[in-house]
Design a protein around this motif. Structure first.
Motif, PDB file in Angstrom:
ATOM      1  N   ALA A  14      25.328  11.359  17.648  1.00 57.07           N
ATOM      2  CA  ALA A  14      24.521  12.248  16.819  1.00 57.07           C
ATOM      3  C   ALA A  14      23.407  12.869  17.645  1.00 57.07           C
ATOM      4  O   ALA A  14      22.752  12.192  18.441  1.00 57.07           O
ATOM      5  CB  ALA A  14      23.952  11.483  15.638  1.00 57.07           C
ATOM      6  N   GLY A  15      23.199  14.167  17.449  1.00 58.50           N
ATOM      7  CA  GLY A  15      22.210  14.905  18.213  1.00 58.50           C
ATOM      8  C   GLY A  15      22.763  15.562  19.459  1.00 58.50           C
ATOM      9  O   GLY A  15      22.081  16.398  20.067  1.00 58.50           O
ATOM     10  N   SER A  85      23.073  19.779  18.039  1.00 55.04           N
ATOM     11  CA  SER A  85      22.461  18.904  17.033  1.00 55.04           C
ATOM     12  C   SER A  85      23.502  18.333  16.085  1.00 55.04           C
ATOM     13  O   SER A  85      23.345  18.356  14.860  1.00 55.04           O
ATOM     14  CB  SER A  85      21.381  19.665  16.252  1.00 55.04           C
ATOM     15  N   LEU A  86      24.555  17.806  16.642  1.00 56.33           N
ATOM     16  CA  LEU A  86      25.674  17.325  15.837  1.00 56.33           C
ATOM     17  C   LEU A  86      25.280  16.136  14.972  1.00 56.33           C
ATOM     18  O   LEU A  86      24.467  15.300  15.366  1.00 56.33           O
ATOM     19  CB  LEU A  86      26.849  16.960  16.736  1.00 56.33           C
ATOM     20  N   THR A  91      31.957  15.386  11.689  1.00 58.66           N
ATOM     21  CA  THR A  91      33.215  14.781  12.116  1.00 58.66           C
ATOM     22  C   THR A  91      34.381  15.376  11.340  1.00 58.66           C
ATOM     23  O   THR A  91      34.404  15.346  10.112  1.00 58.66           O
ATOM     24  CB  THR A  91      33.177  13.260  11.918  1.00 58.66           C
ATOM     25  N   ALA A  92      35.340  15.927  12.064  1.00 54.04           N
ATOM     26  CA  ALA A  92      36.489  16.585  11.443  1.00 54.04           C
ATOM     27  C   ALA A  92      37.421  17.088  12.530  1.00 54.04           C
ATOM     28  O   ALA A  92      37.070  17.112  13.709  1.00 54.04           O
ATOM     29  CB  ALA A  92      36.031  17.764  10.574  1.00 54.04           C
ATOM     30  N   ALA A  93      38.608  17.492  12.113  1.00 57.93           N
ATOM     31  CA  ALA A  93      39.477  18.262  12.977  1.00 57.93           C
ATOM     32  C   ALA A  93      39.075  19.725  12.860  1.00 57.93           C
ATOM     33  O   ALA A  93      38.962  20.246  11.748  1.00 57.93           O
ATOM     34  CB  ALA A  93      40.939  18.074  12.585  1.00 57.93           C
ATOM     35  N   TYR A  94      38.864  20.369  13.981  1.00 55.23           N
ATOM     36  CA  TYR A  94      38.419  21.757  13.988  1.00 55.23           C
ATOM     37  C   TYR A  94      39.569  22.669  14.377  1.00 55.23           C
ATOM     38  O   TYR A  94      40.279  22.418  15.354  1.00 55.23           O
ATOM     39  CB  TYR A  94      37.254  21.944  14.956  1.00 55.23           C
ATOM     40  N   TYR A  95      39.725  23.748  13.618  1.00 54.24           N
ATOM     41  CA  TYR A  95      40.816  24.684  13.807  1.00 54.24           C
ATOM     42  C   TYR A  95      40.282  26.092  14.030  1.00 54.24           C
ATOM     43  O   TYR A  95      39.342  26.511  13.364  1.00 54.24           O
ATOM     44  CB  TYR A  95      41.728  24.717  12.576  1.00 54.24           C
ATOM     45  N   CYS A  96      40.891  26.819  14.934  1.00 50.27           N
ATOM     46  CA  CYS A  96      40.610  28.235  15.029  1.00 50.27           C
ATOM     47  C   CYS A  96      41.711  28.997  14.317  1.00 50.27           C
ATOM     48  O   CYS A  96      42.837  28.523  14.180  1.00 50.27           O
ATOM     49  CB  CYS A  96      40.456  28.715  16.476  1.00 50.27           C
TER      50      CYS A  96
END
Length: 124
Positions: A14-15, A85-86, A91-96
């Motif tokens: 985190a951060g 600054s996460l 938290t996840a799967a990220y898609y473009c």
């Protein structure tokens, strides 16, 4: 048609920060509107950010605004998502995703092409 491949995900505290990349095939890359979405387990896929074909217009989800920055390099056929600054809730799967229209879409059904996704995990 266009093929999209995400990279840059990983485990971060985190951060911390990560920069996601999405490399695209196709000679008409510069014509596409490009977006980032994310999906956590058991949840709907949600909008994160979108950028116009020229890069002149951008929209962010409220959860991303002020922390994330979307950008693109048409010469490299790549779109980026700089994440600062996460938080654990990132938290996840990220898609473009890519769409052929000029609308800055915020809904999944507005997009024509999707990548495989890259996992981002933020620990507390």
């Amino acid at each position: 048609q266009v093929q999209l491949v995400e990279s840059g995900g990983g485990l971060v505290q985190a951060g911390g920060s990560l920069r996601l990349s999405c490399a695209a095939s196709g000679r008409t890359f510069s014509r596409y509107t490009l977006g980032w979405f994310r999906q956590a387990p058991g949840k709907e896929r949600e909008f994160v950010a979108v950028i116009s074909s020229s890069g002149s217009r951008k929209l962010y989800a409220d959860s991303a605004k002020g922390r994330f920055t979307i950008s693109r390099d048409n010469a490299k056929n790549t779109v980026y998502l700089q994440m600062n600054s996460l938080k654990p809730e990132d938290t996840a799967a990220y898609y473009c995703a890519a769409e052929e229209g000029a609308v800055l879409g915020t809904r999944t059904y507005q997009y024509d092409y999707w990548g495989q996704g890259t996992q981002v995990t933020v620990s507390s």
